[in-house]
Each structure stands twice: as C-alpha cells, then as structure tokens.
Motif scaffolding. Structure first.
Motif, PDB file in Angstrom:
ATOM      1  N   ARG A  35     -19.803 -11.256  41.820  1.00  0.00           N
ATOM      2  CA  ARG A  35     -18.894 -10.738  42.834  1.00  0.00           C
ATOM      3  C   ARG A  35     -18.408  -9.378  42.370  1.00  0.00           C
ATOM      4  NH1 ARG A  35     -19.285 -12.310  47.641  1.00  0.00           N
ATOM      5  NH2 ARG A  35     -17.176 -11.566  48.033  1.00  0.00           N
ATOM      6  N   PRO A  36     -19.194  -8.334  42.564  1.00  0.00           N
ATOM      7  CA  PRO A  36     -18.816  -7.025  42.048  1.00  0.00           C
ATOM      8  C   PRO A  36     -17.524  -6.525  42.673  1.00  0.00           C
ATOM      9  CG  PRO A  36     -20.647  -6.827  43.581  1.00  0.00           C
ATOM     10  CD  PRO A  36     -20.448  -8.294  43.323  1.00  0.00           C
ATOM     11  N   ALA A  37     -16.724  -5.842  41.875  1.00  0.00           N
ATOM     12  CA  ALA A  37     -15.494  -5.241  42.376  1.00  0.00           C
ATOM     13  C   ALA A  37     -15.846  -4.100  43.311  1.00  0.00           C
ATOM     14  CB  ALA A  37     -14.665  -4.722  41.203  1.00  0.00           C
ATOM     15  N   PRO A  38     -14.908  -3.708  44.199  1.00  0.00           N
ATOM     16  CA  PRO A  38     -15.192  -2.600  45.123  1.00  0.00           C
ATOM     17  C   PRO A  38     -15.694  -1.349  44.417  1.00  0.00           C
ATOM     18  CG  PRO A  38     -13.186  -3.719  45.777  1.00  0.00           C
ATOM     19  CD  PRO A  38     -13.598  -4.332  44.470  1.00  0.00           C
ATOM     20  N   SER A  39     -15.192  -1.075  43.218  1.00  0.00           N
ATOM     21  CA  SER A  39     -15.612   0.132  42.503  1.00  0.00           C
ATOM     22  C   SER A  39     -17.042   0.039  42.000  1.00  0.00           C
ATOM     23  CB  SER A  39     -14.672   0.389  41.332  1.00  0.00           C
ATOM     24  OG  SER A  39     -14.720  -0.697  40.414  1.00  0.00           O
ATOM     25  N   ASN A  87     -10.158  -2.921  57.238  1.00  0.00           N
ATOM     26  CA  ASN A  87      -8.902  -3.192  56.532  1.00  0.00           C
ATOM     27  C   ASN A  87      -8.538  -4.671  56.580  1.00  0.00           C
ATOM     28  OD1 ASN A  87      -8.509  -0.538  55.736  1.00  0.00           O
ATOM     29  ND2 ASN A  87      -7.285  -0.013  57.532  1.00  0.00           N
ATOM     30  N   THR A  88      -8.718  -5.298  57.734  1.00  0.00           N
ATOM     31  CA  THR A  88      -8.394  -6.718  57.867  1.00  0.00           C
ATOM     32  C   THR A  88      -9.288  -7.566  56.981  1.00  0.00           C
ATOM     33  OG1 THR A  88      -7.624  -6.416  60.141  1.00  0.00           O
ATOM     34  CG2 THR A  88      -8.246  -8.644  59.489  1.00  0.00           C
ATOM     35  N   HIS A  89     -10.568  -7.214  56.927  1.00  0.00           N
ATOM     36  CA  HIS A  89     -11.496  -8.001  56.111  1.00  0.00           C
ATOM     37  C   HIS A  89     -11.155  -7.900  54.628  1.00  0.00           C
ATOM     38  CE1 HIS A  89     -15.347  -9.825  54.951  1.00  0.00           C
ATOM     39  NE2 HIS A  89     -15.386  -8.903  53.996  1.00  0.00           N
ATOM     40  N   TYR A  90     -10.945  -6.679  54.131  1.00  0.00           N
ATOM     41  CA  TYR A  90     -10.687  -6.524  52.712  1.00  0.00           C
ATOM     42  C   TYR A  90      -9.287  -7.002  52.321  1.00  0.00           C
ATOM     43  CZ  TYR A  90     -15.030  -3.841  52.382  1.00  0.00           C
ATOM     44  OH  TYR A  90     -16.340  -3.469  52.408  1.00  0.00           O
ATOM     45  N   SER A  93      -8.854 -10.507  50.502  1.00  0.00           N
ATOM     46  CA  SER A  93      -9.019 -10.693  49.051  1.00  0.00           C
ATOM     47  C   SER A  93      -8.251  -9.658  48.240  1.00  0.00           C
ATOM     48  CB  SER A  93     -10.508 -10.626  48.686  1.00  0.00           C
ATOM     49  OG  SER A  93     -11.080  -9.400  49.120  1.00  0.00           O
ATOM     50  N   ALA A  94      -7.401  -8.855  48.881  1.00  0.00           N
ATOM     51  CA  ALA A  94      -6.633  -7.828  48.193  1.00  0.00           C
ATOM     52  C   ALA A  94      -5.326  -8.398  47.649  1.00  0.00           C
ATOM     53  CB  ALA A  94      -6.339  -6.665  49.141  1.00  0.00           C
ATOM     54  N   PRO A  95      -4.821  -7.855  46.563  1.00  0.00           N
ATOM     55  CA  PRO A  95      -3.527  -8.298  46.034  1.00  0.00           C
ATOM     56  C   PRO A  95      -2.434  -8.163  47.095  1.00  0.00           C
ATOM     57  CG  PRO A  95      -4.647  -6.875  44.464  1.00  0.00           C
ATOM     58  CD  PRO A  95      -5.429  -6.808  45.732  1.00  0.00           C
ATOM     59  N   GLY A  96      -1.693  -9.222  47.294  1.00  0.00           N
ATOM     60  CA  GLY A  96      -0.628  -9.185  48.291  1.00  0.00           C
ATOM     61  C   GLY A  96      -1.117  -9.300  49.721  1.00  0.00           C
ATOM     62  N   GLY A 101      -7.267   0.867  52.930  1.00  0.00           N
ATOM     63  CA  GLY A 101      -8.043   1.906  52.268  1.00  0.00           C
ATOM     64  C   GLY A 101      -9.215   2.459  53.041  1.00  0.00           C
ATOM     65  N   CYS A 102      -9.513   1.918  54.232  1.00  0.00           N
ATOM     66  CA  CYS A 102     -10.660   2.434  54.980  1.00  0.00           C
ATOM     67  C   CYS A 102     -10.347   3.813  55.544  1.00  0.00           C
ATOM     68  CB  CYS A 102     -11.026   1.477  56.111  1.00  0.00           C
ATOM     69  SG  CYS A 102     -12.473   2.019  57.067  1.00  0.00           S
ATOM     70  N   LEU A 103     -11.147   4.788  55.175  1.00  0.00           N
ATOM     71  CA  LEU A 103     -10.974   6.147  55.682  1.00  0.00           C
ATOM     72  C   LEU A 103     -11.591   6.249  57.069  1.00  0.00           C
ATOM     73  CD1 LEU A 103     -12.110   7.980  52.423  1.00  0.00           C
ATOM     74  CD2 LEU A 103      -9.756   7.469  53.108  1.00  0.00           C
TER      75      LEU A 103
END
Length: 439
Positions: A35-39, A87-90, A93-96, A101-103
C-alpha cells in the motif's frame, strides 16, 4: 523489464536525462509496495474531466499505484466535481478524515509544467489531443491520450515523434486492444483463416448525430466556462451549447464524427489484425459520402471508403448500422463486435484454436487498458496501444475524411506522409492553429 527488476523513476530519469529537454524533478518513486504512500505513487494530472475523463478520474482513484494530484478543465462545474471526488476519496484514509489536496487547473500548462506531476491523462475534446500530448511529453510526462490520438495527421505525427524523442510511455485510449479482439487478431496473423485479403469495418451512426440539431444561435457564455480556452487552436466561433462538450463530435473543426469516434476503435482493430500493413494504404477512394447539411453540425453521416494496400489487401470502412470488424481470408472469416469483443467465425472451429508458443503473440494487457499504461510506467516498457500505432489508426480515419471531402481517388506516400501529386489534399494533413497555439 520484469516486475522483479523494476526501477524507480528517479533511477530511470537519471540515466536518460539527456533525452529530456529542461529540468525534471520527480517526487513519486512509483514503487510497488503493498500500500504505497501518496508520495510513492505516480502523480497523475487529468486534463478534461467531463464524459470519459470523469470515468478516468474515478478509475485512477482505485489504482494502488496512482495518486490523482490534480484535475484540469475549462468548465468550472466539471473541474470542481472531479476535485471533490478526489478529495472525498482520499479523505477516507487521511488523518482526521480530511483531505483537500487535489489541485484544480483551468490551463493544462499549469499542470504539465509542475515538477510533482509525473503523468498526464488527456481526455479533452479531440482537437486538443495532439497539442496537449506533445507538450506534456516534451515536459517529461508520460501520457495516456483518449482516442483519436489527434485530430489531424500532422498532430499525430508530432505526438508520435515526441514519444520517441523524449522516451515517454504513451497509451492511446483504444481500449478494445485490451479485450477479446487481441485473440481475433492473433488468429488472423497466424493464418487461421488463410491469406487475409479483405477487412470490413462497420460503423453505426450515433442517434444523437442524426437527430435534429435544434437552436444553434449564439448565446452568452455560461459563468464558469472559459470558452476561448475551450476553442484553443480551433477557429473562433460564437458560443452555443450545440458546439461544446458532447456535441463537438459532430463538427469538423473539432472532430470527424463517427469516423474518429467509434471508428478509432473498429479501424484500430482492423489495422492491428493486418499486422505489418498497419503503416498505411497506397490509395484511398470514397465511393459514397453524405454530410450533415446543418449550419453547425457538418460531419459525414453516410460513407463507404475503400483503402488499397500494397500486396492486394483491401480495407472497406462503411456506415452500415453494425459495429465491428470482419476479417476475410481465403479459408474463412472472423467477426469482432465492438464494444464487448464478442467473436463469431466461419468455420466456427477457428475460435477453438490455440495460439502456439512459437506463433505470433500480441501484447496482453495486465489489469485493463488504463492499468496497462500504469504497468508500462512502472516497468518503462511498451503499452498495448503505443504512440506510433495510435498515429497510424488516427491517420487512417483522417485519410477517409479527406477522401470524402475531396470526392476523388487519393494516392498516399507513407514515408513522406503526403499525398502524391495533390497539393490540395496534402494541405489537409495539418489543421491551421489559431494563435497563439503552435506545435
């Protein structure tokens, strides 16, 4: 390169930096962890988020190796809708439980020149395909471009050259190659129907295209729609909703109608099955053609076009109400239905044939057409529908349009990509671009 020897984008680009013009900084390694991190994922910018583009955004969100970094569209409603999906999808699994972050971009250049964008998916209207793809590859990005690869032969050549020169991974959105049609083409190439002599490509006429056009009078440009940027390299014309979004397909300034819509699918499989003959015909003649007579919608709605190849092969493309490809050989035939890839044949036993290990095998997509592109980025390998193939298929369609418009037999010089002794036809290889857009 096999999965066990995958290299990072940094390693690859370091070794091939001389092939890329300008600085290129990579922030995602595209490694294949569980499960690679976004980076660590491939950062993708999607250009064009209505229609097909919206499906690509949602598909990329489900891919473990991609991160949708940004979305670009000249229609604010389309752009914000796609941004909110991301944004809703990420956020799940995002903290909080928050992610913003979608540009979002109106100008595709703001996306392709970002150092943190690794790949660009082009789903803008057809008249933008060649220009955006070429500029993105020149900027060091790998590209998935919806079909047709370009709206003119010259644009397609520029894209194919860019992919080769800059060493970019390119996938044409001819997704029929990632289905059952591959097996049919292998059967043809391995002689299961004898010597191939004729291919018939059948195109339906979109009911929407044949419907009454309705009121196409000029109207005020809607708020949030950058109409001038939507037109881009195409000639300036007053705004009407009958011109934009889905309707652009029925206007020759932006598309070639069914010939480059579903025609980019059926003709692509025809050429794929023909193998080495993919490169180009020697003669093209339109024996039947009828265009819409509306003031605005002007694409062909009835046609019969014959392409003659060296060696005697003939490809016949016609508006017949069917949707598929029929390969005809000296010992039988195979019909491939589009979309879905259902196969029929005579004799029926052909479809039980096994392609042996020492016979011709075509590239097999792993995980679907878009995923095939992602795999090629990870492995720095080839895609199932690479740039040169996409260019040849788009050129095939454009040659047919030119023959329909000029109503005479044309002779084609493949090496020069010009018509023989026909300056008027050769002038149609490229489309003039409205300033300041250039390739």
């Amino acid at each position: 390169m096999s999965g066990s020897t995958r290299i990072t984008r940094r390693t690859f680009l370091k070794g091939t930096a001389a092939a890329i013009a300008g600085p290129y900084v990579v922030t995602s390694s595209a490694l294949g962890a569980d499960r690679p991190a976004p980076s660590q994922r491939i950062n993708v910018a999607v250009v064009g988020t209505g229609g097909q583009g919206s499906g690509h955004v949602r598909g990329l969100l489900q891919d473990r190796d991609t991160h949708v970094l940004g979305v670009c569209d000249v229609d604010r409603n389309h752009r914000y809708r796609a941004r909110d999906w991301v944004n809703t999808h990420y956020a799940k699994s995002a903290p909080g439980g928050r992610y913003e972050g979608c540009l979002d971009f109106t100008d595709f250049r703001d996306a392709i020149y970002r150092d943190d964008v690794d790949a660009v998916l082009v789903a803008a209207p057809d008249h933008w395909h060649g220009l955006i793809s070429t500029w993105a590859m020149k900027a060091g990005k790998d590209v998935y471009c919806e079909k047709p690869m370009a709206s003119a032969i010259g644009d397609g050549r520029a894209s194919a050259n860019a992919a080769a020169h800059y060493g970019r991974v390119f996938q044409t959105g001819s997704q029929e190659r990632s289905g059952q049609a591959r097996y049919a083409c292998e059967l043809v190439r391995n002689g299961r129907i004898g010597r191939l002599h004729t291919i018939r490509t059948h195109l339906p006429m979109e009911a929407h295209c044949l419907a009454p056009q309705g009121d196409a009078s000029p109207m005020p440009v809607p708020d949030g729609f950058d109409y001038d940027r939507w037109l881009g390299p195409a000639p300036w014309e007053p705004y009407t909703p009958k011109r934009c979004h889905f309707n652009f397909r029925w206007i020759l300034d932006y598309s070639d109608g069914e010939l480059t819509d579903r025609g980019a699918h059926v003709n692509d499989i025809a050429l794929w099955g023909a193998g080495p003959l993919l490169k180009g015909p020697v003669e093209i003649v339109a024996t039947e053609g009828r265009f819409r007579s509306d003031t605005l919608w002007d694409v062909p709605i009835r046609f019969h076009i014959e392409y003659a190849y060296a060696g005697g092969l003939k490809i016949i493309c016609e508006s017949s109400g069917r949707r598929g490809i029929r390969f005809e050989g000296t010992e039988g035939w195979i019909f491939v239905a589009i979309h879905g890839g259902h196969l029929t044949a005579d004799p029926p036993s052909v479809l039980k044939s096994v392609i042996g290990p020492n016979e011709i095998h075509y590239h097999r997509s792993r995980g679907g057409h878009r995923r095939d592109w992602i795999n090629a980025i990870l492995d720095r390998g080839e895609t199932v529908a690479p740039a040169e193939d996409g260019h040849r298929t788009a050129s095939f369609c454009h040659l047919g349009i030119i023959a329909l418009l000029l109503e005479r037999k044309l002779r084609w010089d493949l090496d020069k990509e010009r018509f023989i002794n026909d300056d008027e036809a050769s002038a149609m290889v490229n489309r003039p671009m409205r300033s300041p857009w250039v390739l």
